[in-house]
Structures are given as structure tokens and as C-alpha cells.
Scaffold this active site. Sequence first.
Site, PDB file in Angstrom:
ATOM      1  CD  GLU A  68      38.613  35.124  38.791  1.00 43.05           C
ATOM      2  OE1 GLU A  68      38.903  35.810  39.724  1.00 43.05           O
ATOM      3  OE2 GLU A  68      39.205  33.977  38.552  1.00 43.05           O
ATOM      4  CG  ASP A  89      38.727  30.543  39.494  1.00 44.20           C
ATOM      5  OD1 ASP A  89      39.524  31.406  38.763  1.00 44.20           O
ATOM      6  OD2 ASP A  89      38.652  30.952  40.719  1.00 44.20           O
ATOM      7  CB  ILE A  91      44.462  30.905  37.324  1.00 48.06           C
ATOM      8  CG1 ILE A  91      45.170  30.611  35.751  1.00 48.06           C
ATOM      9  CG2 ILE A  91      45.533  30.733  38.285  1.00 48.06           C
ATOM     10  CD1 ILE A  91      46.311  31.581  35.314  1.00 48.06           C
ATOM     11  CG  ASP A  92      40.727  29.280  43.090  1.00 53.26           C
ATOM     12  OD1 ASP A  92      40.703  30.459  43.386  1.00 53.26           O
ATOM     13  OD2 ASP A  92      40.279  28.588  43.954  1.00 53.26           O
ATOM     14  CB  THR A  94      45.700  34.616  39.954  1.00 48.95           C
ATOM     15  OG1 THR A  94      44.634  34.470  39.222  1.00 48.95           O
ATOM     16  CG2 THR A  94      46.709  35.713  39.017  1.00 48.95           C
ATOM     17  CG  ASP A 218      36.499  32.092  44.103  1.00 48.38           C
ATOM     18  OD1 ASP A 218      37.657  32.238  43.568  1.00 48.38           O
ATOM     19  OD2 ASP A 218      35.865  33.256  44.666  1.00 48.38           O
TER      20      ASP A 218
END
Length: 275
Positions: A68, A89, A91-92, A94, A218
Amino acid sequence: MNREEIQLCYQTALGFIKDAGKILLTAKDIVLEEKAPGDIVSEYDVKVENVLIRRLKMNFPTHKFIGEEESHRKKRISELSNDPTWIIDPIDGTSNFVRGFPTTCISVGLVVNKEQIMGIIYNPFSMELYTAIKGSGAYLNGERIYSKETENIGRASFIYELSLAKTASLRKMYLTRLKYLINEVEGIRSFGCAAMSICYIARGYFESYQCDGLFPWDYAAAALILREAGGYVCDPTGVEFDLLKGDILACCTKKLAEQFVEVVNKADEEWKILP
């Protein structure tokens, strides 16, 4: 890539992801940057992605990567080739992470020949580790999980990411679909974390999830986990799911997905002619 090679990738990545989770657990004094209106990034997104990519590259130097934050820096998403490609990802969710709300996770998927073959999603705050290797089932903390068998949209609890309606180009579509769907489903939720939302369907908490305007990281891991749990994934309009397109409908059963597609298509006929 044979089964032994896939297993090596899985075990190697799993250790790195658990280590990355420790970085999130010790986070403090979080500094934020706005990439776009409503889209924020923290220094921990960058830290975790850099750690994962660096360590995976050391072990698999011929593999490719789509991350990302890397994609944001390059202002483009790399094309998906037939080479083994890690989609990350860091941190999905955030926005949840910076508020201390524990619906957030690290998501890592592995794609070979443009096909999802492995997914790992780790929420260190709730100690939830979702894993799947294609053809081997889906697991939560080592225990096999299965999606529900619901086939009636009227009994479906639906996760809908309404925050994306902030995007002007998506607003009419989201709000028109909401108008149609709210009359059909049992209830609507929104968690602000695509990967965890899809895993909630895989473990049987909810029945359906839909979102347009996402990115491969995602759902690159979560879509496989749901399929391996018995669920079904497609484009919201009913065509075959495209990993790079950014639009996804995830349901516990194919029959339920078909009912959602019917409602979505009716809604789309309306919003496309709106001024």
C-alpha cells in the site's frame, strides 16, 4: 510453485507478520499524514510495510511485491505478473488503529500466476490470526472455520463501507445502493477495515460484505480466506472477481451473492441516470 515451496512461504511470512504485530502493540505518539481526503497513513504503516518487504525480499529475492505505502509513493499500482507476488497491507483500518479501536490488522497475500494461493491476516490486539492456503481450508488461530450457509438476503447481516461515499465519484452509487439494500437485508454494519470484515464472514459472524473503490491489498488475503471457509466472492455486478479492479462482493454462499447482485444491478440502473 509446489506445495513445499508454498508451505515455506507461509511459515516464513507467518513469523515476520507476528513480529510486525509487536510493532503495532508498542505504538505510541502516532504521527499521521493525509494521503488524500479521508485517507490517512501513520508512520507505523510505513514501518510495518518496510519491515515485511525487506525481510521477505531477503528470503525470496526473485519475488515481486505490491504494498500500500509503496504504491502510494510510486503513485501507481504495479501490474500483476505470473511471478510470485506478495500483496501487503501493513495496517488495514488505520483510522481504527490510531483511535485505539481494535478492528485493525496486518494483511499479507501471495499470488502466483495471478491466482491467490495464500493469505494471512493478523490482528495483534484481539489475537486473531486468520490463515489459508488454497485447497487446504481456512483457519482462525489454528482451528478450522466455516462461513454460514445463509441463502436468504432477508436474513443477512450486511457489512457496507459507507465511509467511501465521501469520494465524490462513488457517492451516488453508494447512497443509491444503500437505499435499495436497506430494505432487503436484516441489518447493516460498518467496521472501517475490509480485511477483518471479510474474515468476520469467513468465521460466521456475518453473511455479506460489499465495497467498491478498494485496492488489492485490502482483500488479497481475505478473499482467499473466505473462499477456503466455504464463502463466495465476485464483482458486485455479478461478473468474475478481479483482484486488481477494487470492487468486491463477499458472501457466505453463492446463492446469497446472486440475490445481492440482483438488488445492486437494480440500484445501479437508477444512479447511472441521476443528474
